[in-house]
Write a protein that holds these residues in place. Structure first.
Motif, mmCIF file in Angstrom:
data_model
loop_
_atom_site.group_PDB
_atom_site.id
_atom_site.type_symbol
_atom_site.label_atom_id
_atom_site.label_comp_id
_atom_site.label_asym_id
_atom_site.label_seq_id
_atom_site.Cartn_x
_atom_site.Cartn_y
_atom_site.Cartn_z
ATOM 1 N N THR A 6 0.874 -1.163 0.000
ATOM 2 C CA THR A 6 0.000 0.000 0.000
ATOM 3 C C THR A 6 0.913 1.214 0.000
ATOM 4 O O THR A 6 2.134 1.063 0.055
ATOM 5 N N SER A 7 0.350 2.405 -0.097
ATOM 6 C CA SER A 7 1.227 3.565 -0.196
ATOM 7 C C SER A 7 0.675 4.758 0.558
ATOM 8 O O SER A 7 -0.513 4.821 0.879
ATOM 9 N N VAL A 8 1.577 5.685 0.846
ATOM 10 C CA VAL A 8 1.217 7.014 1.329
ATOM 11 C C VAL A 8 1.938 7.998 0.423
ATOM 12 O O VAL A 8 3.073 7.754 -0.002
ATOM 13 N N PHE A 9 1.257 9.084 0.084
ATOM 14 C CA PHE A 9 1.891 10.141 -0.691
ATOM 15 C C PHE A 9 2.727 10.992 0.246
ATOM 16 O O PHE A 9 2.273 11.354 1.332
ATOM 17 N N VAL A 10 3.950 11.300 -0.170
ATOM 18 C CA VAL A 10 4.839 12.107 0.668
ATOM 19 C C VAL A 10 5.390 13.273 -0.140
ATOM 20 O O VAL A 10 5.603 13.163 -1.341
ATOM 21 N N ASP A 11 5.627 14.387 0.549
ATOM 22 C CA ASP A 11 6.133 15.572 -0.133
ATOM 23 C C ASP A 11 7.644 15.574 -0.287
ATOM 24 O O ASP A 11 8.197 16.379 -1.035
ATOM 25 N N ASP A 12 8.339 14.660 0.382
ATOM 26 C CA ASP A 12 9.797 14.591 0.310
ATOM 27 C C ASP A 12 10.191 13.166 0.704
ATOM 28 O O ASP A 12 10.070 12.790 1.871
ATOM 29 N N GLN A 13 10.669 12.392 -0.266
ATOM 30 C CA GLN A 13 10.973 10.990 0.023
ATOM 31 C C GLN A 13 12.099 10.814 1.033
ATOM 32 O O GLN A 13 12.020 9.922 1.876
ATOM 33 N N ALA A 14 13.123 11.636 0.976
ATOM 34 C CA ALA A 14 14.236 11.501 1.930
ATOM 35 C C ALA A 14 13.757 11.789 3.349
ATOM 36 O O ALA A 14 14.079 11.050 4.288
ATOM 37 N N LYS A 15 12.965 12.854 3.512
ATOM 38 C CA LYS A 15 12.426 13.197 4.833
ATOM 39 C C LYS A 15 11.482 12.095 5.316
ATOM 40 O O LYS A 15 11.505 11.708 6.483
ATOM 41 N N ALA A 16 10.672 11.577 4.394
ATOM 42 C CA ALA A 16 9.736 10.509 4.751
ATOM 43 C C ALA A 16 10.482 9.256 5.196
ATOM 44 O O ALA A 16 10.111 8.626 6.189
ATOM 45 N N GLU A 52 4.376 -4.153 2.363
ATOM 46 C CA GLU A 52 5.272 -3.019 2.151
ATOM 47 C C GLU A 52 4.465 -1.727 2.076
ATOM 48 O O GLU A 52 3.349 -1.708 1.562
ATOM 49 N N LEU A 53 5.066 -0.658 2.578
ATOM 50 C CA LEU A 53 4.484 0.677 2.486
ATOM 51 C C LEU A 53 5.347 1.477 1.519
ATOM 52 O O LEU A 53 6.531 1.708 1.777
ATOM 53 N N LEU A 54 4.759 1.867 0.387
ATOM 54 C CA LEU A 54 5.454 2.662 -0.614
ATOM 55 C C LEU A 54 5.371 4.131 -0.221
ATOM 56 O O LEU A 54 4.277 4.662 -0.011
ATOM 57 N N LEU A 55 6.521 4.776 -0.105
ATOM 58 C CA LEU A 55 6.584 6.210 0.181
ATOM 59 C C LEU A 55 6.551 6.912 -1.175
ATOM 60 O O LEU A 55 7.576 7.172 -1.797
ATOM 61 N N GLU A 56 5.342 7.152 -1.640
ATOM 62 C CA GLU A 56 5.058 7.591 -3.003
ATOM 63 C C GLU A 56 5.176 9.103 -3.146
ATOM 64 O O GLU A 56 4.550 9.843 -2.391
ATOM 65 N N PRO A 57 5.960 9.584 -4.110
ATOM 66 C CA PRO A 57 6.051 11.031 -4.333
ATOM 67 C C PRO A 57 4.672 11.619 -4.662
ATOM 68 O O PRO A 57 3.879 11.003 -5.370
ATOM 69 N N ASN A 58 4.410 12.810 -4.144
ATOM 70 C CA ASN A 58 3.091 13.412 -4.330
ATOM 71 C C ASN A 58 3.020 14.336 -5.548
ATOM 72 O O ASN A 58 2.295 15.314 -5.553
ATOM 73 N N GLY A 59 3.755 14.003 -6.606
ATOM 74 C CA GLY A 59 3.868 14.864 -7.778
ATOM 75 C C GLY A 59 2.639 15.004 -8.647
ATOM 76 O O GLY A 59 2.525 15.973 -9.398
ATOM 77 N N HIS A 60 1.704 14.081 -8.593
ATOM 78 C CA HIS A 60 0.503 14.196 -9.431
ATOM 79 C C HIS A 60 -0.317 15.397 -8.970
ATOM 80 O O HIS A 60 -0.481 15.615 -7.767
ATOM 81 N N PRO A 61 -0.866 16.198 -9.905
ATOM 82 C CA PRO A 61 -1.600 17.409 -9.527
ATOM 83 C C PRO A 61 -2.802 17.177 -8.597
ATOM 84 O O PRO A 61 -3.183 18.076 -7.849
ATOM 85 N N ALA A 62 -3.365 16.000 -8.612
ATOM 86 C CA ALA A 62 -4.534 15.730 -7.763
ATOM 87 C C ALA A 62 -4.149 15.434 -6.315
ATOM 88 O O ALA A 62 -4.989 15.533 -5.422
#
Length: 129
Positions: A6-16, A52-62
Motif C-alpha cells: 500500500t502507499s502514502v503520498f509524501v512531499d519529500d521521500q528523503a524526509k519521509a 510493504e508501504l510505498l513512500l510515493e512522491p506526491n507529484g501528481h496534480p490531484a
C-alpha cells in the motif's frame, strides 16, 4: 488475494524515509532510483517480509488538494496497528511527534492520530480485548 503493498503520498521521500524508519521504526525494503524519484518501500521491523508501504512522491496534480483536504478535516490517510496506543504515543512524543488526536477509546479499539511531517495524518490503533 492478499495485500502486498500500500502507499502514502509524501512531499519529500528523503524526509519521509527518515521519519518512517528513525521515528516510527520501520525498515527499508526497497530503495531504487526511478528518474528523479525512488521506488522506496518500508516494512515492519517485526515482519520484514510482510506488507510493504510505498513512500510515493506526491507529484501528481490531484495529490496535493486531496491530502490537504484530508489533513484539514482531520482524516488519517493510513492506519497502523500497535499493541499499546498509550505507550506508543509516549514513545513518539518523546521523539517530537505531534498528535492531532489523543488516545481515544471507541468500543473495541483505542486510536490516536499524528502528523507524519510529510503531508499526512496517520492513525494508530489498538484492538482492545
Amino acid at each position: 488475494m492478499r495485500i502486498a503493498m500500500t502507499s502514502v503520498f509524501v512531499d519529500d521521500q528523503a524526509k519521509a524515509l527518515k521519519f518512517y524508519t528513525d521515528t516510527l521504526g520501520f525498515v527499508t525494503k526497497h530503495d531504487v532510483p526511478v528518474g528523479e524519484d525512488r521506488w522506496l518501500t518500508v516494512t515492519s521491523a517485526d515482519e520484514p517480509d510482510g506488507t510493504e508501504l510505498l513512500l510515493e512522491p506526491n507529484g501528481h496534480p490531484a495529490v496535493a488538494p486531496f491530502t490537504q483536504a484530508l489533513v484539514a478535516d482531520g482524516i488519517p490517510f493510513a492506519q497502523f496497528a500497535v499493541d499499546d496506543v498509550e505507550a506508543e504515543c509516549t514513545r513518539l512524543r518523546g521523539l517530537g511527534v505531534r498528535f492531532t488526536q489523543e488516545p481515544t477509546t471507541m468500543g473495541p479499539v483505542t486510536t490516536a492520530v499524528f502528523d507524519d511531517t510529510c503531508g499526512n495524518l496517520i492513525q494508530i490503533i489498538q484492538q482492545n480485548e
